[in-house]
Design an enzyme around this catalytic site. Structure first.
Site, PDB file in Angstrom:
ATOM      1  N   GLU A  52     -23.262  18.940 -74.837  1.00 20.82           N
ATOM      2  CA  GLU A  52     -22.379  20.087 -75.084  1.00 20.82           C
ATOM      3  C   GLU A  52     -22.016  20.770 -73.770  1.00 20.82           C
ATOM      4  OE1 GLU A  52     -25.280  19.360 -76.277  1.00 20.82           O
ATOM      5  OE2 GLU A  52     -25.640  20.158 -78.277  1.00 20.82           O
ATOM      6  N   CYS A  83     -28.537  24.739 -75.626  1.00 25.16           N
ATOM      7  CA  CYS A  83     -27.102  24.480 -75.796  1.00 25.16           C
ATOM      8  C   CYS A  83     -26.465  25.500 -76.721  1.00 25.16           C
ATOM      9  CB  CYS A  83     -26.884  23.073 -76.334  1.00 25.16           C
ATOM     10  SG  CYS A  83     -27.235  21.838 -75.089  1.00 25.16           S
ATOM     11  N   SER A 167     -34.448 -24.606 -75.820  1.00 20.15           N
ATOM     12  CA  SER A 167     -33.809 -23.421 -76.392  1.00 20.15           C
ATOM     13  C   SER A 167     -32.822 -22.779 -75.423  1.00 20.15           C
ATOM     14  CB  SER A 167     -34.874 -22.385 -76.761  1.00 20.15           C
ATOM     15  OG  SER A 167     -35.543 -21.970 -75.596  1.00 20.15           O
ATOM     16  N   TRP A 169     -29.774 -21.748 -73.289  1.00 16.11           N
ATOM     17  CA  TRP A 169     -28.334 -21.877 -73.477  1.00 16.11           C
ATOM     18  C   TRP A 169     -27.939 -22.191 -74.907  1.00 16.11           C
ATOM     19  CZ3 TRP A 169     -28.409 -19.616 -69.316  1.00 16.11           C
ATOM     20  CH2 TRP A 169     -28.937 -20.139 -68.138  1.00 16.11           C
ATOM     21  N   ARG A 183     -31.638  -5.068 -73.630  1.00 13.95           N
ATOM     22  CA  ARG A 183     -32.959  -4.860 -73.026  1.00 13.95           C
ATOM     23  C   ARG A 183     -33.066  -3.507 -72.333  1.00 13.95           C
ATOM     24  NH1 ARG A 183     -34.379 -10.598 -69.955  1.00 13.95           N
ATOM     25  NH2 ARG A 183     -34.993 -11.753 -71.829  1.00 13.95           N
ATOM     26  N   ASP A 199     -41.046 -21.081 -72.171  1.00 17.02           N
ATOM     27  CA  ASP A 199     -39.787 -20.637 -71.548  1.00 17.02           C
ATOM     28  C   ASP A 199     -40.036 -20.018 -70.172  1.00 17.02           C
ATOM     29  OD1 ASP A 199     -38.791 -21.395 -73.940  1.00 17.02           O
ATOM     30  OD2 ASP A 199     -37.986 -19.442 -74.530  1.00 17.02           O
ATOM     31  N   ARG A 206     -31.063  -7.742 -66.192  1.00 14.74           N
ATOM     32  CA  ARG A 206     -30.135  -8.139 -65.134  1.00 14.74           C
ATOM     33  C   ARG A 206     -28.704  -8.081 -65.680  1.00 14.74           C
ATOM     34  NH1 ARG A 206     -34.150 -11.792 -65.838  1.00 14.74           N
ATOM     35  NH2 ARG A 206     -32.791 -13.441 -66.613  1.00 14.74           N
ATOM     36  N   GLY A 290     -41.358 -15.953 -80.063  1.00 15.56           N
ATOM     37  CA  GLY A 290     -40.606 -16.965 -80.782  1.00 15.56           C
ATOM     38  C   GLY A 290     -40.759 -16.840 -82.289  1.00 15.56           C
ATOM     39  N   THR A 295     -41.731 -14.275 -87.286  1.00 12.38           N
ATOM     40  CA  THR A 295     -41.999 -14.435 -88.713  1.00 12.38           C
ATOM     41  C   THR A 295     -43.176 -13.569 -89.137  1.00 12.38           C
ATOM     42  OG1 THR A 295     -41.103 -16.667 -88.644  1.00 12.38           O
ATOM     43  CG2 THR A 295     -42.507 -16.137 -90.520  1.00 12.38           C
TER      44      THR A 295
HETATM   45  C1  AOF Z   1     -28.642  18.599 -77.318  1.00  8.66           C
HETATM   46  N1  AOF Z   1     -27.782  17.902 -76.549  1.00  8.66           N
HETATM   47  O1  AOF Z   1     -27.303  16.244 -75.192  1.00  8.66           O
HETATM   48  C2  AOF Z   1     -29.457  16.410 -76.044  1.00  8.66           C
HETATM   49  C3  AOF Z   1     -30.333  17.117 -76.882  1.00  8.66           C
HETATM   50  O2  AOF Z   1     -36.087  17.189 -72.535  1.00  8.66           O
HETATM   51  P1  AOF Z   1     -34.957  18.162 -72.729  1.00  8.66           P
HETATM   52  O3  AOF Z   1     -35.289  19.549 -72.354  1.00  8.66           O
HETATM   53  O4  AOF Z   1     -33.660  17.649 -72.133  1.00  8.66           O
HETATM   54  O5  AOF Z   1     -34.721  18.249 -74.300  1.00  8.66           O
HETATM   55  C4  AOF Z   1     -34.604  17.076 -75.005  1.00  8.66           C
HETATM   56  C5  AOF Z   1     -34.484  17.376 -76.471  1.00  8.66           C
HETATM   57  O6  AOF Z   1     -33.311  18.117 -76.683  1.00  8.66           O
HETATM   58  C6  AOF Z   1     -34.325  16.081 -77.280  1.00  8.66           C
HETATM   59  O7  AOF Z   1     -35.544  15.552 -77.742  1.00  8.66           O
HETATM   60  C7  AOF Z   1     -33.454  16.553 -78.431  1.00  8.66           C
HETATM   61  O8  AOF Z   1     -34.257  17.204 -79.409  1.00  8.66           O
HETATM   62  C8  AOF Z   1     -32.565  17.530 -77.717  1.00  8.66           C
HETATM   63  N2  AOF Z   1     -31.536  16.717 -77.057  1.00  8.66           N
HETATM   64  N3  AOF Z   1     -29.900  18.189 -77.497  1.00  8.66           N
HETATM   65  O9  AOF Z   1     -28.271  19.604 -77.868  1.00  8.66           O
HETATM   66  C9  AOF Z   1     -28.130  16.821 -75.899  1.00  8.66           C
HETATM   67  N4  AOF Z   1     -29.845  15.330 -75.370  1.00  8.66           N
HETATM   68 ZN    ZN Z   2     -29.155  20.921 -75.683  1.00 13.01          ZN
END
Ligand code: AOF
Ligand code: ZN
Length: 360
Positions: A52, A83, A167, A169, A183, A199, A206, A290, A295
């Site tokens: 925000e 916020c 496996s 490719w 990842r 593997d 990367r 794997g 499974t």
């Molecule tokens: C929002 N807007 O963009 C995010 C929020 O570790 P802090 O102080 O940055 O707080 C993280 C917590 O704030 C997060 O776990 C979630 O509850 C909220 N994240 N809130 O209004 C954001 N990233």
């Molecule tokens: Zn916030």
């Protein structure tokens, strides 16, 4: 542009935080005036400004505008000020939210804004927002277990390898790029012992996104030898690497890996192993095979998300991705929910969730 369309844009912005903000959620925000976007922002880096505030910073005059944000605005003084205060001080008139914040330290933003005379709506594009931040939401709801994703690349007939056990490719370049992107958003990358040995993967990232913290690596081994020349062992001093073993096997496996930097975790069950990983601060785990490990996880209902890459080939025989599952009748089979389906070059990506973490 409608609120719902603006939320789709906010969700798109949020995704740019992939790999950079976890364990915090990915959050995006759009400021609308008369249906036109007058500011945009997202949470780009763990510990930095929230979405925000990033959107307000970008807007010349936010007074009277509508803020469309993918997560309920926070009320807490965390790494940044609340916020809700920023929105009130900026003169925003309406706030449209996709999902409530399950983090009790930060929650209550919707009520707080209403008390200040701001019109608030919650639930716009809720499903898409819940899918985007499934790991964050599940971790808040289910604190003892990490979010577990199983990734499989198979032939159309569900084989992980050909008849000669090859496996590499099986899927194309786009799919491999996607996996490196994937990842980057996980705290740990895991494989079974056979995959680790046959593997010899590096399990490093990367791709297009460099993760804020390189994912830890986990080898699940009930028993069996772990050769010291494996890349995972050779690099264990650079990146945390865990070997999960049954308690009876743990002393022998500890000897196998002594001096490499690998930490052995003694766990009687897969569920217990996952709990231990969560205790170590690993809130999301991407299992890359794997067939035996995958499974077993599916059979024990430990998979939250299945990422399935299907290559457009038939192999007839080989190692089955989903072999030896117990029979389930049609009446008893509970369906998974497809949350994403698209082409990756010549391959097909299918992402399915066991259950959506919806609030309503
Ligand atoms: C929002 N807007 O963009 C995010 C929020 O570790 P802090 O102080 O940055 O707080 C993280 C917590 O704030 C997060 O776990 C979630 O509850 C909220 N994240 N809130 O209004 C954001 N990233
Ligand atoms: Zn916030």
């Amino acid at each position: 542009m409608t609120d719902s369309e603006a939320m789709v844009r906010a969700l798109e912005l949020a995704l740019a935080g992939w790999g950079r903000v976890a364990p915090n959620p990915m959050v995006g925000a759009v400021l609308l005036r008369d249906g036109a976007i007058v500011g945009e922002g997202y949470h780009a880096e763990f510990g930095r400004e929230h979405a925000e505030v990033a959107a307000l910073d970008q807007c010349d005059d936010p007074r009277g505008s509508t803020c469309v944000v993918t997560l309920e605005p926070c009320t807490h003084h965390g790494k940044t000020p609340p916020c809700v205060e920023a929105l009130v001080n900026a003169g925003v008139q309406r706030v449209v939210i996709a999902i409530a914040d399950p983090n009790s330290r930060a929650a209550g933003g919707a009520d707080h804004l209403r008390e200040r005379g701001i019109h608030v709506e919650v639930g716009v594009q809720e499903r898409t927002a819940a899918i985007l931040n499934a790991s964050f939401l599940w971790n808040a709801t289910r604190p003892d277990m990490p979010f577990v994703t199983l990734k499989m690349a198979t032939s159309l007939d569900g084989f992980l390898t050909d008849v000669d056990r090859r496996s590499q490719w099986i899927s194309g370049k786009e799919a491999r790029d996607y996996v490196h992107w994937l990842r980057a958003g996980y705290d740990a990358l895991a494989v079974g012992r056979v995959t680790a040995v046959e593997d010899d993967p590096q399990l490093t990232v990367r791709g297009s996104v460099t993760p804020r913290v390189a994912p830890a690596r986990v080898i699940f081994s009930k028993s069996g030898k772990i050769p010291r020349h494996l890349k995972l062992l050779q690099t264990a001093t650079n990146v945390p690497t865990y070997l999960v073993a049954e308690p009876a096997q743990a002393p022998r496996l500890t000897a196998d890996v002594s001096g490499t930097g690998v930490t052995v975790l003694a766990a009687p069950t897969l569920r217990d192993a996952l709990r231990q990983l969560k205790t170590l601060g690993l809130v999301s785990v991407l299992v890359e095979g794997g067939g035996v490990l995958g499974t077993a996880l599916l059979e024990q209902d430990l998979v939250d998300r299945l990422v399935w890459v299907q290559a457009p080939i038939w192999l007839g025989q080989g190692v089955r991705a989903f072999g030896n599952r117990r029979a389930v009748t049609l009446d008893a089979a509970s369906p998974w929910t497809a949350v994403e389906q698209r082409a990756l070059g010549a391959d097909t990506l299918l992402v399915l969730d066991r259950e959506l973490c919806l609030q309503g």
